[in-house]
Design a protein around this motif. Sequence first.
Motif, PDB file in Angstrom:
ATOM      1  N   THR A   1       0.850  -1.197   0.000  1.00 37.98           N
ATOM      2  CA  THR A   1       0.000   0.000   0.000  1.00 37.98           C
ATOM      3  C   THR A   1       0.880   1.238   0.000  1.00 37.98           C
ATOM      4  OG1 THR A   1      -0.140  -0.068   2.416  1.00 37.98           O
ATOM      5  CG2 THR A   1      -1.881  -1.181   1.165  1.00 37.98           C
ATOM      6  N   VAL A   2       0.458   2.231  -0.806  1.00 35.76           N
ATOM      7  CA  VAL A   2       1.189   3.494  -0.895  1.00 35.76           C
ATOM      8  C   VAL A   2       0.192   4.637  -0.774  1.00 35.76           C
ATOM      9  CG1 VAL A   2       3.021   2.548  -2.354  1.00 35.76           C
ATOM     10  CG2 VAL A   2       0.987   3.529  -3.412  1.00 35.76           C
ATOM     11  N   ARG A   3       0.717   5.817  -0.514  1.00 34.82           N
ATOM     12  CA  ARG A   3      -0.080   7.031  -0.475  1.00 34.82           C
ATOM     13  C   ARG A   3       0.561   8.058  -1.412  1.00 34.82           C
ATOM     14  NH1 ARG A   3       2.745   6.497   4.234  1.00 34.82           N
ATOM     15  NH2 ARG A   3       4.273   8.147   4.718  1.00 34.82           N
ATOM     16  N   ASP A   4      -0.294   8.778  -2.119  1.00 36.18           N
ATOM     17  CA  ASP A   4       0.175   9.807  -3.053  1.00 36.18           C
ATOM     18  C   ASP A   4      -0.885  10.894  -3.067  1.00 36.18           C
ATOM     19  OD1 ASP A   4       0.988  11.372  -5.240  1.00 36.18           O
ATOM     20  OD2 ASP A   4       1.940   9.645  -6.192  1.00 36.18           O
ATOM     21  N   ARG A   5      -0.495  12.115  -2.738  1.00 34.33           N
ATOM     22  CA  ARG A   5      -1.453  13.209  -2.619  1.00 34.33           C
ATOM     23  C   ARG A   5      -1.789  13.859  -3.951  1.00 34.33           C
ATOM     24  NH1 ARG A   5       0.952  17.183   1.696  1.00 34.33           N
ATOM     25  NH2 ARG A   5       2.837  16.728   0.497  1.00 34.33           N
ATOM     26  N   ASP A   6      -1.165  13.421  -5.014  1.00 34.60           N
ATOM     27  CA  ASP A   6      -1.502  13.976  -6.325  1.00 34.60           C
ATOM     28  C   ASP A   6      -2.880  13.495  -6.768  1.00 34.60           C
ATOM     29  OD1 ASP A   6       0.846  15.475  -6.697  1.00 34.60           O
ATOM     30  OD2 ASP A   6       1.945  13.672  -7.265  1.00 34.60           O
ATOM     31  N   GLN A   7      -3.356  14.051  -7.871  1.00 33.73           N
ATOM     32  CA  GLN A   7      -4.711  13.753  -8.339  1.00 33.73           C
ATOM     33  C   GLN A   7      -4.819  12.279  -8.705  1.00 33.73           C
ATOM     34  OE1 GLN A   7      -6.041  16.283 -11.458  1.00 33.73           O
ATOM     35  NE2 GLN A   7      -8.090  15.404 -11.546  1.00 33.73           N
ATOM     36  N   PRO A   8      -5.803  11.577  -8.119  1.00 29.44           N
ATOM     37  CA  PRO A   8      -5.933  10.133  -8.381  1.00 29.44           C
ATOM     38  C   PRO A   8      -6.212   9.835  -9.841  1.00 29.44           C
ATOM     39  CG  PRO A   8      -7.184  10.780  -6.435  1.00 29.44           C
ATOM     40  CD  PRO A   8      -6.757  12.042  -7.104  1.00 29.44           C
ATOM     41  N   HIS A   9      -5.749   8.649 -10.225  1.00 32.83           N
ATOM     42  CA  HIS A   9      -5.988   8.091 -11.560  1.00 32.83           C
ATOM     43  C   HIS A   9      -5.435   8.988 -12.665  1.00 32.83           C
ATOM     44  CE1 HIS A   9      -8.510   5.183  -9.504  1.00 32.83           C
ATOM     45  NE2 HIS A   9      -9.225   6.169  -8.991  1.00 32.83           N
ATOM     46  N   THR A  10      -4.305   9.573 -12.397  1.00 38.93           N
ATOM     47  CA  THR A  10      -3.555  10.317 -13.404  1.00 38.93           C
ATOM     48  C   THR A  10      -2.121   9.788 -13.389  1.00 38.93           C
ATOM     49  OG1 THR A  10      -2.918  12.072 -11.846  1.00 38.93           O
ATOM     50  CG2 THR A  10      -5.002  12.339 -13.055  1.00 38.93           C
ATOM     51  N   PRO A  11      -1.346  10.072 -14.435  1.00 40.63           N
ATOM     52  CA  PRO A  11       0.054   9.634 -14.415  1.00 40.63           C
ATOM     53  C   PRO A  11       0.831  10.146 -13.222  1.00 40.63           C
ATOM     54  CG  PRO A  11      -0.587  10.265 -16.634  1.00 40.63           C
ATOM     55  CD  PRO A  11      -1.728  10.649 -15.742  1.00 40.63           C
ATOM     56  N   ASN A  12       0.393  11.278 -12.628  1.00 44.38           N
ATOM     57  CA  ASN A  12       1.079  11.795 -11.443  1.00 44.38           C
ATOM     58  C   ASN A  12       0.781  10.967 -10.188  1.00 44.38           C
ATOM     59  OD1 ASN A  12       2.010  13.875 -13.067  1.00 44.38           O
ATOM     60  ND2 ASN A  12       0.303  15.228 -12.531  1.00 44.38           N
ATOM     61  N   TRP A  13      -0.265  10.135 -10.260  1.00 42.16           N
ATOM     62  CA  TRP A  13      -0.699   9.342  -9.094  1.00 42.16           C
ATOM     63  C   TRP A  13      -0.457   7.849  -9.293  1.00 42.16           C
ATOM     64  CZ3 TRP A  13      -4.785   5.768  -8.600  1.00 42.16           C
ATOM     65  CH2 TRP A  13      -5.169   5.437  -7.294  1.00 42.16           C
ATOM     66  N   ASN A  14      -0.561   7.391 -10.522  1.00 41.56           N
ATOM     67  CA  ASN A  14      -0.423   5.957 -10.783  1.00 41.56           C
ATOM     68  C   ASN A  14       0.969   5.481 -10.375  1.00 41.56           C
ATOM     69  OD1 ASN A  14      -2.986   5.998 -11.852  1.00 41.56           O
ATOM     70  ND2 ASN A  14      -2.285   6.264 -13.957  1.00 41.56           N
ATOM     71  N   ALA A  15       0.986   4.408  -9.593  1.00 37.32           N
ATOM     72  CA  ALA A  15       2.245   3.895  -9.052  1.00 37.32           C
ATOM     73  C   ALA A  15       2.837   2.834  -9.971  1.00 37.32           C
ATOM     74  CB  ALA A  15       2.018   3.307  -7.658  1.00 37.32           C
ATOM     75  N   VAL A  16       4.153   2.810 -10.011  1.00 37.33           N
ATOM     76  CA  VAL A  16       4.905   1.797 -10.754  1.00 37.33           C
ATOM     77  C   VAL A  16       5.887   1.172  -9.767  1.00 37.33           C
ATOM     78  CG1 VAL A  16       6.469   1.352 -12.669  1.00 37.33           C
ATOM     79  CG2 VAL A  16       4.669   3.071 -12.907  1.00 37.33           C
ATOM     80  N   TYR A  17       5.793  -0.153  -9.600  1.00 37.72           N
ATOM     81  CA  TYR A  17       6.621  -0.864  -8.628  1.00 37.72           C
ATOM     82  C   TYR A  17       7.730  -1.623  -9.345  1.00 37.72           C
ATOM     83  CZ  TYR A  17       2.620   0.005  -5.548  1.00 37.72           C
ATOM     84  OH  TYR A  17       1.621   0.587  -4.805  1.00 37.72           O
ATOM     85  N   ARG A  18       8.907  -1.621  -8.720  1.00 39.52           N
ATOM     86  CA  ARG A  18      10.056  -2.348  -9.265  1.00 39.52           C
ATOM     87  C   ARG A  18      10.754  -3.097  -8.133  1.00 39.52           C
ATOM     88  NH1 ARG A  18      14.000   0.683 -10.604  1.00 39.52           N
ATOM     89  NH2 ARG A  18      13.196   2.614  -9.669  1.00 39.52           N
ATOM     90  N   ILE A  19      11.122  -4.358  -8.423  1.00 37.26           N
ATOM     91  CA  ILE A  19      11.914  -5.156  -7.478  1.00 37.26           C
ATOM     92  C   ILE A  19      13.382  -4.938  -7.830  1.00 37.26           C
ATOM     93  CG2 ILE A  19      12.407  -7.462  -6.630  1.00 37.26           C
ATOM     94  CD1 ILE A  19       9.588  -8.266  -7.396  1.00 37.26           C
ATOM     95  N   VAL A  20      14.090  -4.326  -6.931  1.00 39.64           N
ATOM     96  CA  VAL A  20      15.493  -3.979  -7.205  1.00 39.64           C
ATOM     97  C   VAL A  20      16.467  -4.920  -6.499  1.00 39.64           C
ATOM     98  CG1 VAL A  20      14.929  -1.567  -7.629  1.00 39.64           C
ATOM     99  CG2 VAL A  20      15.502  -2.306  -5.303  1.00 39.64           C
ATOM    100  N   GLY A  21      15.981  -5.826  -5.669  1.00 36.10           N
ATOM    101  CA  GLY A  21      16.895  -6.744  -4.982  1.00 36.10           C
ATOM    102  C   GLY A  21      16.149  -7.898  -4.350  1.00 36.10           C
ATOM    103  N   GLY A  22      16.879  -9.049  -4.202  1.00 37.94           N
ATOM    104  CA  GLY A  22      16.337 -10.201  -3.518  1.00 37.94           C
ATOM    105  C   GLY A  22      15.630 -11.204  -4.391  1.00 37.94           C
ATOM    106  N   ASP A  23      15.575 -10.972  -5.705  1.00 40.04           N
ATOM    107  CA  ASP A  23      14.876 -11.905  -6.598  1.00 40.04           C
ATOM    108  C   ASP A  23      15.690 -12.046  -7.888  1.00 40.04           C
ATOM    109  OD1 ASP A  23      12.994 -13.609  -7.677  1.00 40.04           O
ATOM    110  OD2 ASP A  23      11.678 -11.992  -8.378  1.00 40.04           O
TER     111      ASP A  23
END
Length: 912
Positions: A409-431
Amino acid sequence: YYPKQWNICLTVDPCRPGFSQSFYTAFVSREMLRGQSILKGKSLQLKFKACHLNERISFESSDPKFGVRPDGSLYAQREVANLSEPIQFMVTARGSKDTHIWETTVKLALTYPSYSTSNSITETMAGREGKKVHLPFIFHTLVITFPRRHQRGSSTNGLRRQKRDWVIPPINVPENSRGPFPQMLVRIRSDQDKEIEIRYSITGAGADQPPSDVYIIDPVTGKMSVTKPLDREDRASYHLRAHAVDVNGNQMEPPIDLYIYVIDMNDNRPEFKNQVYNGSVPEGSKPGTSVMRVTAFDADDSTMPNGLVHYRILNQSPHIPIPNMFTINGATGEISTIAAGLDREKVSQYTLIVQATDMEGSLSFGLSNTATALITVTDVNDNPPEFDTKTFLGEVPENAVGVVVANLTVRDRDQPHTPNWNAVYRIVGGDSMGHFTIRTDEITNDGRVTVVKPVDYERNGAFMLTVVVSNQAHLASGIPSSLSSTAGVTISVLDVNEAPVFPSNPKMIRFEEGVPADTTLTIFAALDPDRFIQQTVRYSKLSDPGNWLRINRTNGQITTTAILDRESPYVKNNVYEATFLAVDNGSPPATGTGTLQIYLIDVNDNVPVLVPKEAQLCERSRPSSRINITASDADSEPNAGPYVFELPSFPPSVRRNWTISRLNGEYAQLRLRIPYLEAGVYRVPIMVSDSGNPPLTNRSMIRVKVCPCDEHGDCTAVGAVASASLGTGAIIAILICIIILLSMVLLFVVWMKRREKERQTKPLLIDPEDDVRDNILKYDEEGGGEEDQDYDLSQLQQPETLDHMMSKPAGVRRVDERPIIPESQYPVRPTLPHPGDIGDFIIDGLRAADNDPTAPPYDSLLVFDYEGSGSTAGSVSSLDSSSSGEQDYDYLNDWGPRFKKLADLYGGGEED
């Protein structure tokens, strides 16, 4: 009260020097003419624009009674005794740095006391220095005289040449005047009116042309008046022509042009094009960023203060972070930011009340209107996404795929459902092996850690992942990344009972075909992946198409139960395939599947077979009359071809009549050795050997039909029949078929004749005994009871003759008379009626019987004798009719021909 100074202003191009107007008109009161002391201080200021600020302008008046000061103020240099007629003179301006000369015309007219100041209209004008003065426009009476014709003469007759013709000034009339009407404007006169009776008239738009009758003129006195209030927004000026003629219509003066200008009053409010304006500005914008523009239109004169609109912001809502976040350009209506601190996350929209005021924004004299400006603060990516916690936990069963093991879960105060709010997750270690991926939930923006590659508890019991989150859009310039954008995910692997695994799956072994039963082929054992648990594996057979194998339940040993045949239909491409199961004793038990493939090596165990089995040959030997033969072998190379074809030595007639020649390793030719062989069918034996080691030989028969041929070497039709020979079995089969066919034909003929006979003897579909149509059924007579033994039943029977009836004793007598008319024709029943025609036949017969007067009972008179007295039934004469009034018997006509006579009797009674 009349002001002592009038300012007449006009906006000019700042790069074009000159007077603000080409013609100035001023009205002075009679009090200004009574003495120099009263006139002193009264001035009219002429506005002049110079391109150079340090340039000095000098003015000069063509009338010596008036002077012009350096600031453009006009003043009287001496007392003016009389101003009965307007005074008009020129004012010249010269610059100190330029030799150019500018001129303007000034006209002074007398204001009559009869017009009070209440009839004046005060116009607010903008001075050069921003100061505001008031210019009264007072309704006055001017006298316009037709210009005199200039005559040339010597100076001795007292005439002198004028410098220019009379300039008729324009007539200024304020709009929206309250009257009374008609209201006099000017008086037109000719200097010949003392000698000749003059008639005056005006023409043009507003007089005799549309809009007509706005202006009128007294034809005798020449007084021109306006008849109604004027509207500058409807028409700003009028061009009329004044005419002077005598009573005979002769032109006495050339027409003069009259220009009437409608003086604008501030009678129109500014109107916004829209009541609501929508604009947007990115959050975090710097001061001075343009947001939007509002526009208002004023119908008043746009060159005058009445039509000059000024904008201001009345209110801002909300007042966050300060009440004045925006400013507006008063002249253009452009709204821009004035302060920093726009934050969409705090305030997403501002509402501004914008006011537009004419008179250049004067709140004292101007008219105002308002509109609403909605300013949306658009989002920029100024807030990086942050995890709600630094560590997330999850677990996954081993070997599971597609399972969500953790929710980030993340929080982002930018306008929802816009590129400024949409989250992108990356695994950078351990896999490092890529067992996991993180998919973003489009609705909640959460990250779902999903297994994409199975994990093995025996190899790795836990994973420690390092995950970084960002947005689809890059962070705005100057916005640093957050330390909370990185989190750790701990995933525990759960041990489950895994199925046994065959190390080689499928496993391939090679054997020669023909392996006998109970031969051990291999050990097909499976391994249990659960190394930390001791479990027992048991084996069973899942698929064995030929049922050739069995497996030992304990150790997985494979043995044969039948001979392995490569040529079996269960073998595909020399490979026989069987499937086995390995089941452990875990909880719950797990099952593994293994495939065993047996590659069967071919041995020479199949004899070759001659191809074809039948052929055709001409009875006479010729070069083209030969048969190509080959062989087929179920074995594969090298146990098949090349083949050897030979004729056997027994019987001797074979080699005497036939011969074989080899073409290649696969084909040979069979032909006649003798020049002629009688037509017929011959069975020729041929020995065929393959190339196996040792080779296999097969004696095969080929059936050759020998027949006469035509010139093309083709068998003729007669020859083909002659050559065909049938065996005993074929002949018997043909005879049986012929007998069966004849029997079927005979049975069919017998059945048809019997059916025809039944139709003749039984025309109906029912039994004749059950057929009640047109039949009289005779029942036994039971006889009368005790009280009716005295009745003569013969009286109820049909009498044969009238004499017989007359000879009867007294009693009832029936006199039935058959009408002497042709008998009616009844429908004839067909011999073989169709079942569907029975109903129609009955209806037709009934209709014919109803309309047949010769059918009994006849319409005849029945005569009854007196029955005597003492009847227990009583007399029917005592019965009264239950109906009152006359009875309508017309319905008897609808009962058919049998009631026709009764209908005529009762119906005729009324007519009689």
